[in-house]
Write an enzyme that holds these catalytic residues in place. Structure first.
Site, PDB file in Angstrom:
ATOM      1  N   ASP A 163      30.902  20.596  58.733  1.00 33.75           N
ATOM      2  CA  ASP A 163      29.929  20.816  57.662  1.00 33.75           C
ATOM      3  C   ASP A 163      30.576  20.401  56.347  1.00 33.75           C
ATOM      4  OD1 ASP A 163      31.758  22.925  57.370  1.00 33.75           O
ATOM      5  OD2 ASP A 163      30.436  24.286  58.452  1.00 33.75           O
ATOM      6  N   ASP A 203      31.142  21.339  52.385  1.00 32.35           N
ATOM      7  CA  ASP A 203      31.060  22.399  51.378  1.00 32.35           C
ATOM      8  C   ASP A 203      31.363  21.819  50.008  1.00 32.35           C
ATOM      9  OD1 ASP A 203      30.575  24.363  53.307  1.00 32.35           O
ATOM     10  OD2 ASP A 203      32.709  24.554  53.731  1.00 32.35           O
ATOM     11  N   ASP A 222      42.549  29.778  52.077  1.00 34.38           N
ATOM     12  CA  ASP A 222      43.527  30.272  53.050  1.00 34.38           C
ATOM     13  C   ASP A 222      44.750  29.368  53.241  1.00 34.38           C
ATOM     14  OD1 ASP A 222      41.807  28.463  54.269  1.00 34.38           O
ATOM     15  OD2 ASP A 222      41.224  29.778  55.916  1.00 34.38           O
TER      16      ASP A 222
HETATM   17  P1  ATP Z   1      35.511  24.239  59.922  1.00 33.98           P
HETATM   18  O1  ATP Z   1      35.909  22.905  60.379  1.00 33.98           O
HETATM   19  O2  ATP Z   1      35.579  25.233  60.992  1.00 33.98           O
HETATM   20  O3  ATP Z   1      34.219  24.267  59.160  1.00 33.98           O
HETATM   21  P2  ATP Z   1      36.617  24.987  57.380  1.00 33.98           P
HETATM   22  O4  ATP Z   1      38.023  24.945  56.865  1.00 33.98           O
HETATM   23  O5  ATP Z   1      35.632  24.125  56.676  1.00 33.98           O
HETATM   24  O6  ATP Z   1      36.690  24.665  58.904  1.00 33.98           O
HETATM   25  P3  ATP Z   1      34.861  27.138  56.728  1.00 33.98           P
HETATM   26  O7  ATP Z   1      34.733  28.457  57.391  1.00 33.98           O
HETATM   27  O8  ATP Z   1      33.737  26.185  56.739  1.00 33.98           O
HETATM   28  O9  ATP Z   1      36.160  26.476  57.352  1.00 33.98           O
HETATM   29  O10 ATP Z   1      35.306  27.448  55.229  1.00 33.98           O
HETATM   30  C1  ATP Z   1      35.336  26.451  54.214  1.00 33.98           C
HETATM   31  C2  ATP Z   1      36.542  26.666  53.308  1.00 33.98           C
HETATM   32  O11 ATP Z   1      36.493  27.944  52.678  1.00 33.98           O
HETATM   33  C3  ATP Z   1      37.888  26.649  54.021  1.00 33.98           C
HETATM   34  O12 ATP Z   1      38.387  25.341  54.185  1.00 33.98           O
HETATM   35  C4  ATP Z   1      38.757  27.456  53.072  1.00 33.98           C
HETATM   36  O13 ATP Z   1      39.169  26.700  51.976  1.00 33.98           O
HETATM   37  C5  ATP Z   1      37.800  28.517  52.565  1.00 33.98           C
HETATM   38  N1  ATP Z   1      37.830  29.747  53.370  1.00 33.98           N
HETATM   39  C6  ATP Z   1      37.032  30.071  54.417  1.00 33.98           C
HETATM   40  N2  ATP Z   1      37.317  31.280  54.912  1.00 33.98           N
HETATM   41  C7  ATP Z   1      38.322  31.763  54.170  1.00 33.98           C
HETATM   42  C8  ATP Z   1      39.058  33.004  54.169  1.00 33.98           C
HETATM   43  N3  ATP Z   1      38.808  33.947  55.071  1.00 33.98           N
HETATM   44  N4  ATP Z   1      40.024  33.148  53.229  1.00 33.98           N
HETATM   45  C9  ATP Z   1      40.272  32.180  52.316  1.00 33.98           C
HETATM   46  N5  ATP Z   1      39.626  31.028  52.270  1.00 33.98           N
HETATM   47  C10 ATP Z   1      38.654  30.797  53.169  1.00 33.98           C
HETATM   48 MG    MG Z   2      33.576  24.015  57.075  1.00 31.12          MG
END
Ligand code: ATP
Ligand code: MG
Length: 406
Positions: free
Chosen positions: A44, A46, A119
């Protein structure tokens, strides 16, 4: 390291463009930038921006403000949603609970503030579409990405105390990206595993779904066991025992199906994860409380699922299917009269049959029964009748108790 602009989702670009025309800073952020740099398809897209949720909402008619702890804006384009969050600062102490949890994370901040509350360093990368440039405010993200290292920003113990879900995310990204994690981080996860108990059961379910339905379920499960996290998620799942083979086979088959683009349901995995506890409870109930086998399955399923809900709650649409799978297992043995036809027409026949094969593959003596059902499904009507006539019940059922005289 770089990527082609054409790999970026056009809706995400529309959002950043309109925000910057509105006078705000807007970047793509997180997993999408990480995945683009790794030449992987982002799940996705963001967007992070200097605009407040209300300001974002005013710019997009097709948007909605959601969430309480994190207020974010969903901008909808048909079936696709672009998530827009405002740059946020790290919380200060009086906004965290005594245990160190973040209670209110809606303090807006600068772009640099926003980076350090994320994170992992590789998740704190930003892409500025206007300049076609990747920004790395921690100064570590690109380097860690190149070295294939998963590094948590800040002190691991503090960051896990703030939000224990980060431990699960560490395992998820390690398995998904094949990145290494430091020994210190490993040790911190092991020592902080108990914090998981503080995560609301519904949020845990969402996280575990992401862990198990991403095509690396077996590897992830093994990591969860290694870090002693599995017992915090599924207290009923024993660490060792016959069930482990069945669980791992179920995880493998889920991974294989995802790889082949076949549909998967988490219900099947939950049925496998909880099979041993349910079967044990079933035995107790029919032996100690005199329930019939069929009633025993219903009660055992209800009880184990109810116990499970206090740590990780499985929504009813999945737990219902898991219960059906358990209850139907005995019914494979009843092969007289119309029963096999009713069984075949049951809406959960396929899942229950796959589960029967799984039990056989994990070592239960069900070879002949599985062969019978495999053949029965494709047999024509005449053959089906012959199969029923020649099937012998292989377990003596208790004679039905006569109703007591009044
Ligand atoms: P995915 O490929 O699973 O979507 P993602 O890294 O994009 O991985 P998301 O859950 O979509 O994960 O979250 C988007 C962003 O928000 C992450 O890359 C991170 O920067 C931040 N984030 C998400 N969850 C947390 C958390 N629990 N603590 C700190 N930062 C977070
Ligand atoms: Mg994501």
């Amino acid at each position: 390291m770089g990527f082609n602009r054409s790999d970026i989702n056009t809706n995400a670009l529309k959002v950043t463009q309109r925000l910057s025309e509105g006078g705000f800073t807007a970047y793509l952020v997180g997993g999408c930038v990480r995945d683009l740099l790794l030449d992987r398809q982002p799940k996705d897209f963001d967007v992070a921006t200097s605009a407040t949720p209300q300001q974002v909402h005013r710019l997009f008619r097709n948007s909605r403000i959601i969430g309480r702890r994190f207020q974010i804006v969903h901008v909808r384009f048909g079936r696709e949603i672009i998530e827009v969050s405002t740059f946020r600062a790290q919380h200060d102490q009086n906004q965290s609970s005594e245990a160190g949890h973040i209670l209110n994370d809606n303090v807006f901040g600068s772009f640099e503030d926003d980076a350090v509350r994320r994170d992992f360093t590789i998740n704190a990368l930003y892409y500025c579409p206007g300049k076609d440039q990747v920004l790395d405010p921690t100064g570590l993200g690109i380097n860690d990405l190149q070295k294939k290292r998963l590094v948590l920003i800040g002190d691991p113990a503090t960051r896990f105390r703030e939000d224990p879900v980060r431990m699960l995310r560490a395992i998820r990204f390690k398995a998904k990206l094949d990145f290494s994690i430091s020994q210190k981080l490993e040790r911190t996860i092991q020592s902080k595993a108990a914090l998981m108990a503080e995560i609301p059961p519904a949020r845990l379910f969402e996280e575990v779904l992401k862990l198990l339905m991403a095509g690396r379920a077996k590897k992830t499960y093994q990591a969860l066991k290694h870090y002693q996290l599995i017992e915090t998620l599924f207290p009923n799942v024993a660490d060792a025992g016959p069930n482990q083979t069945l669980i791992e086979l179920a995880l493998e088959s889920t991974d294989r199906r995802i790889e082949n683009g076949q549909p998967v349901t988490p219900a099947f995995l939950f049925a496998a994860l909880l099979w041993d506890p349910v079967a044990q409870r079933h035995n107790q109930l029919i032996e100690n409380q005199g329930l019939s086998r069929a009633d025993g399955w219903v009660a055992a399923g209800d009880q184990i699922v109810a116990q499970q809900q206090s740590t990780l709650s499985i929504p009813r649409r999945f737990s219902g299917t898991a219960k059906d799978i358990w209850c139907l297992q005995d019914r494979f043995e009843a092969r007289q009269g119309k029963r096999p036809f009713r069984m075949l027409a049951h809406k959960r026949f396929r899942a229950a049959y796959d589960f029967l094969l799984l039990r056989r593959d994990s070592g239960e003596p069900l070879g002949a029964l599985c062969d019978w059902w495999t053949e029965f499904q494709t047999a024509d009507d005449v053959q089906k009748q012959t199969m029923i006539d020649s099937a012998r019940p292989n377990r003596k059922r208790k004679p039905k108790r006569k109703p007591k005289a009044k």
